[in-house]
Design a protein around this motif. Sequence first.
Motif, short mmCIF file in Angstrom:
data_model
loop_
_atom_site.label_atom_id
_atom_site.label_comp_id
_atom_site.label_asym_id
_atom_site.label_seq_id
_atom_site.Cartn_x
_atom_site.Cartn_y
_atom_site.Cartn_z
N GLU A 1 0.83 -1.21 0.00
CA GLU A 1 0.00 0.00 0.00
C GLU A 1 0.88 1.27 0.00
N ARG A 2 1.89 1.24 0.90
CA ARG A 2 2.77 2.41 1.01
C ARG A 2 3.56 2.62 -0.28
N GLU A 3 4.02 1.51 -0.85
CA GLU A 3 4.78 1.61 -2.09
C GLU A 3 3.91 2.20 -3.20
N ALA A 4 2.66 1.72 -3.23
CA ALA A 4 1.74 2.24 -4.25
C ALA A 4 1.49 3.72 -4.03
N LYS A 5 1.35 4.11 -2.74
CA LYS A 5 1.09 5.51 -2.40
C LYS A 5 2.32 6.36 -2.78
N THR A 6 3.49 5.83 -2.42
CA THR A 6 4.73 6.55 -2.76
C THR A 6 4.86 6.69 -4.26
N PHE A 7 4.52 5.60 -4.96
CA PHE A 7 4.61 5.62 -6.41
C PHE A 7 3.66 6.67 -6.99
N ARG A 8 2.43 6.67 -6.46
CA ARG A 8 1.42 7.64 -6.93
C ARG A 8 1.92 9.06 -6.69
N GLU A 9 2.43 9.26 -5.45
CA GLU A 9 2.91 10.60 -5.10
C GLU A 9 4.09 11.00 -5.98
N SER A 10 4.95 10.00 -6.24
CA SER A 10 6.12 10.27 -7.06
C SER A 10 5.70 10.61 -8.50
N VAL A 11 4.70 9.88 -9.00
CA VAL A 11 4.20 10.16 -10.35
C VAL A 11 3.64 11.58 -10.40
N ILE A 12 2.83 11.90 -9.39
CA ILE A 12 2.22 13.24 -9.35
C ILE A 12 3.31 14.29 -9.23
N ASP A 13 4.27 14.01 -8.33
CA ASP A 13 5.29 15.02 -8.06
C ASP A 13 6.24 15.21 -9.23
N ASN A 14 6.52 14.11 -9.94
CA ASN A 14 7.50 14.21 -11.01
C ASN A 14 6.89 14.41 -12.39
N ALA A 15 5.57 14.51 -12.42
CA ALA A 15 4.91 14.73 -13.71
C ALA A 15 5.37 16.07 -14.25
N TYR A 16 5.46 16.16 -15.57
CA TYR A 16 5.95 17.38 -16.18
C TYR A 16 4.82 18.40 -16.37
N VAL A 17 3.68 18.10 -15.76
CA VAL A 17 2.54 19.02 -15.85
C VAL A 17 2.14 19.45 -14.44
N LEU A 18 1.55 20.60 -14.37
CA LEU A 18 1.05 21.09 -13.07
C LEU A 18 -0.13 20.22 -12.65
N ILE A 19 -0.04 19.64 -11.46
CA ILE A 19 -1.18 18.86 -10.95
C ILE A 19 -1.58 19.45 -9.60
N THR A 20 -2.85 19.75 -9.49
CA THR A 20 -3.34 20.24 -8.21
C THR A 20 -4.69 19.58 -7.92
N ASN B 1 1.94 19.85 -6.98
CA ASN B 1 3.15 19.07 -7.28
C ASN B 1 4.35 19.95 -7.64
N LYS B 2 5.48 19.27 -7.89
CA LYS B 2 6.73 19.99 -8.17
C LYS B 2 6.60 20.87 -9.41
N ALA B 3 5.92 20.33 -10.44
CA ALA B 3 5.77 21.11 -11.67
C ALA B 3 4.95 22.38 -11.39
N ALA B 4 3.97 22.25 -10.50
CA ALA B 4 3.16 23.43 -10.14
C ALA B 4 4.06 24.49 -9.53
N GLU B 5 4.97 24.03 -8.68
CA GLU B 5 5.91 24.96 -8.05
C GLU B 5 6.86 25.56 -9.09
N MET B 6 7.33 24.68 -9.99
CA MET B 6 8.29 25.12 -11.00
C MET B 6 7.65 26.15 -11.94
N ILE B 7 6.41 25.90 -12.34
CA ILE B 7 5.75 26.79 -13.29
C ILE B 7 5.34 28.11 -12.63
N THR B 8 4.73 28.00 -11.45
CA THR B 8 4.17 29.22 -10.84
C THR B 8 5.16 29.95 -9.93
N GLY B 9 6.13 29.19 -9.41
CA GLY B 9 7.08 29.79 -8.46
C GLY B 9 6.58 29.69 -7.02
N TYR B 10 5.33 29.23 -6.82
CA TYR B 10 4.79 29.11 -5.46
C TYR B 10 5.01 27.69 -4.94
#
Lengths: 183, 335
Positions: free
Chosen positions: B126-145, B157-166
């Motif tokens: 379960e944790r691995e799946a959650k980590t994987f999901r979070e990692s996918v969301i966080d490392n996606a090249y698109v803003l996800i909120t 996610n990280k892309a959201a931070e990268m794009i917006t600066g927030y």
Amino acid sequence: MPDVINQQELEQKKIFLILASPATIRERNIEIIREISTLGYHTVVITTNFPYSVLSKLYAQKGVSLDRVSFIDAVTRNSIGTAENIPRVVRYINNPANLTDMGIAVTEVLKEYSGEKVCIMYDSVSTMLIYLSSANISKFIHFVTNKLRLMDISGIFLAVEKGLDPMLMMQLTTFVDTVVDTG
Amino acid sequence: MEKVFDSHSCIEAGILDNALVMITVLGEKGEVIAWNHAAETITGHSRKEVIDSNTIWKELYPDREYRARITGKISDILKTNNYFENLETTIRTRSGESRIILWNTKTILVDGRKRAIAVGLDVTGEREAKTFRESVIDNAYVLITVIGPQGSILVWNKAAEMITGYTPAEVIGRRDIWKKIYPDTDYRRTVTQKISRIIAERNYFENLETTIVTKTGERRILSWNTRQIGSAGVFHEIAIGRDITEQRMAEESLVAYMTEMTMRLSQPVGIVSTTLLETAELVKAGLLTSEEMVTVLQAQARNTAQIAENIREFQTAIVEKNGSIPEAYRKFLEG
């Protein structure tokens, strides 16, 4: 037909952009030369399409006094290789794309007519598009119009009316005082 | 001699052994009194190895520092409670694998002695799946909120931070990010109205383009897609924003270039054509010398050669600048 160039504006050393169709652009060129010659102006024609020898014949044929016209010819040397400058008649430049040479020629020719009623005519912006990007043409026209204003000389730029890039058109409109669309 | 069980103890033993979770009963010194089959399966240590001994904990937590930390945490909990809930630890199995166990314990008295029943749920998958999901969301090249029912941001996610600066810290749990990225009140109202209208019609929107202002004041164009997720009356909006600024700029420069080149082709062609016609008239009228004729014709030949060169440059530039041109057109343009 009414005058293409307004006499009062010419006296005020205004800078004009004259738009014409490809079929009538030569006719407009000759009409304008005739008009401003009649007003006692000497015109320096920068020609990038017809060579000086042919253009001068066309003027003569239409009754324009060649004493009131001199040329900066960007065609002849580019076609046949060599041609000797004739003082106060024609100055040749090697290539219409060489804006440095053209700029020098304009500056030097205008100095020759310093103190006289002189006007410059650039024929044409459209032909220059064969060799230069609109950005470079725009920079060159900006340079020429600045020089004309500093020297208090009137200038006329000829261009084909339709198909000019809106950005270039907007820039040209900014550089000149009056735009005349002759259709 | 065979051990005899009564029916009650048989049922208890059956439950203990067949449970899908680790169940162990510990004595006062942490010695193992019971160790079920799931405990054997998960840890790899047999009942025989662990019963009546407390050395198993050193095996399960071989890292001294980690073990001390876990022990300390358990002691802290037991100071106030006689149980703990959902304590997550990572054990090392006999084969050297790491497993994440979620522990629940209860202390009971048996014959006047303290016994701790510890139930460990293996949540590794379960944790691995959650980590994987979070990692996918966080490392996606698109803003996800993800936006909660009250409009506050739950995921950034990280892309959201990268794009917006927030950063997520500036955004998560708050609702004011939209005011920050759409600082112009009128524009924000227009975007909000457009979104509300689309959402009212179909609960989601696709490829909605908006221009955001980043923390550094830069303008970026985003293409948004949303979906409503959730159940039992609680819904969240997942919004995915693709930064298409560069794409739009490339498209605009391509259009600008095409406009420029169209002008640089059509205008001179008209001039060349007229010049040749005029020359023909002059020749007919006997006004040109052969030398003048040659000069004019050579000039126009040079002009047309340059126009042809411009067309080639135009073709090359279009092919190089726009990767999305269909293959058939590309081949045609490449000649």
